[in-house]
Design a protein around this motif. Structure first.
Motif, PDB file in Angstrom:
ATOM      1  N   GLU A 193       0.810  -1.253   0.020  1.00  0.00           N
ATOM      2  CA  GLU A 193       0.144  -0.126  -0.133  1.00  0.00           C
ATOM      3  C   GLU A 193       0.929   1.481   0.118  1.00  0.00           C
ATOM      4  O   GLU A 193       0.263   2.442  -0.286  1.00  0.00           O
ATOM      5  CB  GLU A 193      -0.970   0.126   1.370  1.00  0.00           C
ATOM      6  N   THR A 194       2.187   1.245   0.245  1.00  0.00           N
ATOM      7  CA  THR A 194       2.938   2.162   0.498  1.00  0.00           C
ATOM      8  C   THR A 194       3.220   3.024  -1.096  1.00  0.00           C
ATOM      9  O   THR A 194       3.444   2.312  -1.933  1.00  0.00           O
ATOM     10  CB  THR A 194       4.390   1.881   1.054  1.00  0.00           C
ATOM     11  N   TYR A 195       2.818   4.362  -0.966  1.00  0.00           N
ATOM     12  CA  TYR A 195       3.196   5.083  -2.212  1.00  0.00           C
ATOM     13  C   TYR A 195       4.363   6.011  -2.037  1.00  0.00           C
ATOM     14  O   TYR A 195       5.257   6.178  -3.236  1.00  0.00           O
ATOM     15  CB  TYR A 195       1.782   6.072  -2.322  1.00  0.00           C
ATOM     16  N   ILE A 196       4.941   6.280  -0.851  1.00  0.00           N
ATOM     17  CA  ILE A 196       6.193   7.065  -0.829  1.00  0.00           C
ATOM     18  C   ILE A 196       6.798   6.430   0.219  1.00  0.00           C
ATOM     19  O   ILE A 196       6.475   6.368   1.245  1.00  0.00           O
ATOM     20  CB  ILE A 196       5.655   8.711  -0.119  1.00  0.00           C
ATOM     21  N   SER A 197       8.338   6.325  -0.184  1.00  0.00           N
ATOM     22  CA  SER A 197       9.223   5.709   1.000  1.00  0.00           C
ATOM     23  C   SER A 197      10.524   6.833   0.980  1.00  0.00           C
ATOM     24  O   SER A 197      10.248   7.808   0.567  1.00  0.00           O
ATOM     25  CB  SER A 197       9.530   4.478   0.649  1.00  0.00           C
ATOM     26  N   ALA A 198      11.603   6.204   1.394  1.00  0.00           N
ATOM     27  CA  ALA A 198      12.612   7.162   1.361  1.00  0.00           C
ATOM     28  C   ALA A 198      13.408   7.703   0.239  1.00  0.00           C
ATOM     29  O   ALA A 198      13.197   6.768  -0.607  1.00  0.00           O
ATOM     30  CB  ALA A 198      13.677   6.601   2.523  1.00  0.00           C
ATOM     31  N   LEU A 199      13.867   8.715   0.165  1.00  0.00           N
ATOM     32  CA  LEU A 199      14.753   9.032  -1.150  1.00  0.00           C
ATOM     33  C   LEU A 199      15.934   8.341  -0.873  1.00  0.00           C
ATOM     34  O   LEU A 199      16.405   7.476  -0.281  1.00  0.00           O
ATOM     35  CB  LEU A 199      14.921  10.558  -1.043  1.00  0.00           C
TER      36      LEU A 199
END
Length: 483
Positions: A327-333
């Motif tokens: 479900e994750t859309y945004i994680s670490a750069l």
């Protein structure tokens, strides 16, 4: 997570030179951008070892040049079949080394499969043309035609953001056109390149045709660019490095896919609800670490407020966290340094009239998806490449004004316009100074067979398999005098 990926984490990763795994005297730890855990120990090549890889590619060039087109296509088709079998494993590798959310890693693997399919097909389509010599007085009694021959050894330097598909965009057409390659993958994402090299070996690619050399860019990259045996350099990355390559490459052919701050124009007659999902994808997929990521929006004053409100609401719904969560859309750069750099750029806006409509903060080391309104052009978030989940939304009074704002950039990769006016669409397509104009879509649109590349500081040359094959071959003219 599959057993193979678990084993990959704990193992040393070697170079691939002349079909063999080569150890080095130095190794560097590779850490997960998300968790900080050690993933693997990566071999660090020096100049001498890089030159051995170039020698292997140089020695294999005749074998590849003389390989029939059907055989080159067969090898690429076998890679496609192997990658389809191992698609889940490939996606897990991408996510582990880059923190790309698994939903986007799976999409990248699917695109990589398509890219190698296109390469297999293009291997069979490389052709020349006949020339009407008798169209000139001095050409009577002669016939002539052109053929395309492989250029030789290609040095490929690839980035971290699409570590499997952007490798495919260099390796695929190189193999299709009968060249050999020395590949230097990004330091943070070498595992996917080594994984693909294994697949090519299993598919029957001759030893030396694909060599993967990991290590510092200043050492490995420079050795590739400066070596006389390398006939072409194809690079995707930052403008500063690309300009340096161009300056050192001499007469080598170069294809440079560099930076951008891609923009979207929204005309007054657009139903905003229909474009929000595409704008979310354009701005925030892969944490905005996409060359054609949507970074600037110029919305007509009649729809500006509605767009900002709905775009902001949708942005605040995006799930942030573990990249392995489906479900994750945004994680670490890609690194803490990158997150800190962008946080500094966002902080700079607070001294101006700009307003942070959403995000703007680091949350457990992850930069929230950020929307900034009323940003002046000279702010870094507007005039430089953010390469992060940051988008600027500004109000304009007309499409003409928006086009001027889009063109007010040192970059020119792709741009988009949403409009129901044929006149405005045609105007934008003619006046936008970019490599590609997307009508009724975001600038982030790309499929892998289309010509892809930019103008100004966005680079030189074009990718997209057919177009890359043209870049990676030399035209030869043959003339027969039969009088």
């Amino acid at each position: 997570m599959s057993k193979n990926v678990s084993e990959l984490q704990s193992a040393k990763q070697f170079l691939m030179i002349n079909g063999e795994k080569i150890e080095t005297t130095k190794y560097a730890s590779l850490f997960s951008p998300y968790s900080g855990e050690e993933i693997a120990q990566i071999a660090m090549a020096d100049k001498e070892v890089t030159q051995k890889a170039i020698e292997a590619a140089y020695n294999a060039r005749e074998v590849m040049a003389k390989m029939p087109a059907y055989k080159r296509a067969e090898i690429l088709e076998k890679v496609v079949a192997l990658l389809i079998e191992k698609a889940d494993e490939a996606a897990e590798i991408i996510t582990r080394e880059s923190a790309k959310p698994i939903m986007f890693s799976k999409a990248e693997v699917a695109r990589t499969i398509e890219t190698y399919k296109f390469a297999a097909e293009e291997a069979k389509r490389i052709h020349g043309e006949t020339i009407p010599f008798d169209a000139a007085v001095g050409g009577v009694g002669r016939i002539g035609y052109t053929v395309r021959e492989p250029i030789g050894v290609i040095g490929a330097i690839t980035p971290f953001n699409f570590p499997m598909n952007l490798v495919a965009h260099k390796v695929g057409p190189a193999i299709a056109s009968g060249n050999t390659i020395v590949l230097k993958p990004a330091s943070q994402t070498p595992l996917s390149a080594l994984f693909i090299a294994e697949l090519f070996s299993d598919a029957g690619l001759p030893a030396g045709a694909l060599n993967v050399v990991t290590g510092p860019g200043g050492t490995v990259g420079e050795a590739i660019v400066e070596d006389e045996r390398v006939n072409m350099v194809t690079f995707t990355g930052s403008p500063s490095v690309g300009i340096g390559i161009r300056n050192k490459a001499g007469l080598k052919k170069t294809t440079l896919e560099l930076g951008s701050n891609s923009a979207l124009i929204i005309d007054k007659d657009i139903e905003i609800d229909q474009i929000i999902d595409r704008c979310i994808m354009g701005a925030f997929s892969n944490q905005g670490q996409v060359c054609i990521s949507l970074q600037r929006v110029y919305a007509h004053e009649e729809v500006y407020e509605e767009f900002v409100k709905k775009f902001t609401a949708a942005t605040k719904q995006l799930k942030i966290g573990n990249p392995f969560d489906p479900e994750t859309y945004i994680s670490a750069l890609i690194s803490k340094g990158e997150a800190e750099r962008v946080a500094g750029w966002i902080e700079e806006t607070k001294g101006s009239k700009a307003n942070i409509a959403a995000g703007g903060k680091l949350k457990d080391g992850i930069l929230e998806p950020t929307i900034i309104t009323d940003a002046e052009h000279n702010l870094k978030v507007s005039c430089q490449e953010a390469f992060a989940p940051v988008v600027v939304v500004n109000k304009v009074g007309s499409v003409e004004e928006a086009v001027r704002e889009v063109n007010n950039s040192r970059f020119g990769l792709q741009a988009g316009i949403y409009t129901n006016s044929v006149k405005n669409a045609l105007f934008a397509s003619q006046e936008l100074h970019v490599g590609g104009v997307m009508i009724n879509d975001v600038p982030t649109y790309r499929v892998d067979q289309m010509p892809y590349g930019g103008v100004k500081e966005s680079g030189t040359g074009r990718e997209g398999i057919k177009y890359a094959v043209e870049e990676m071959t030399e035209m030869k003219l043959i003339v027969w005098n039969h009088s």
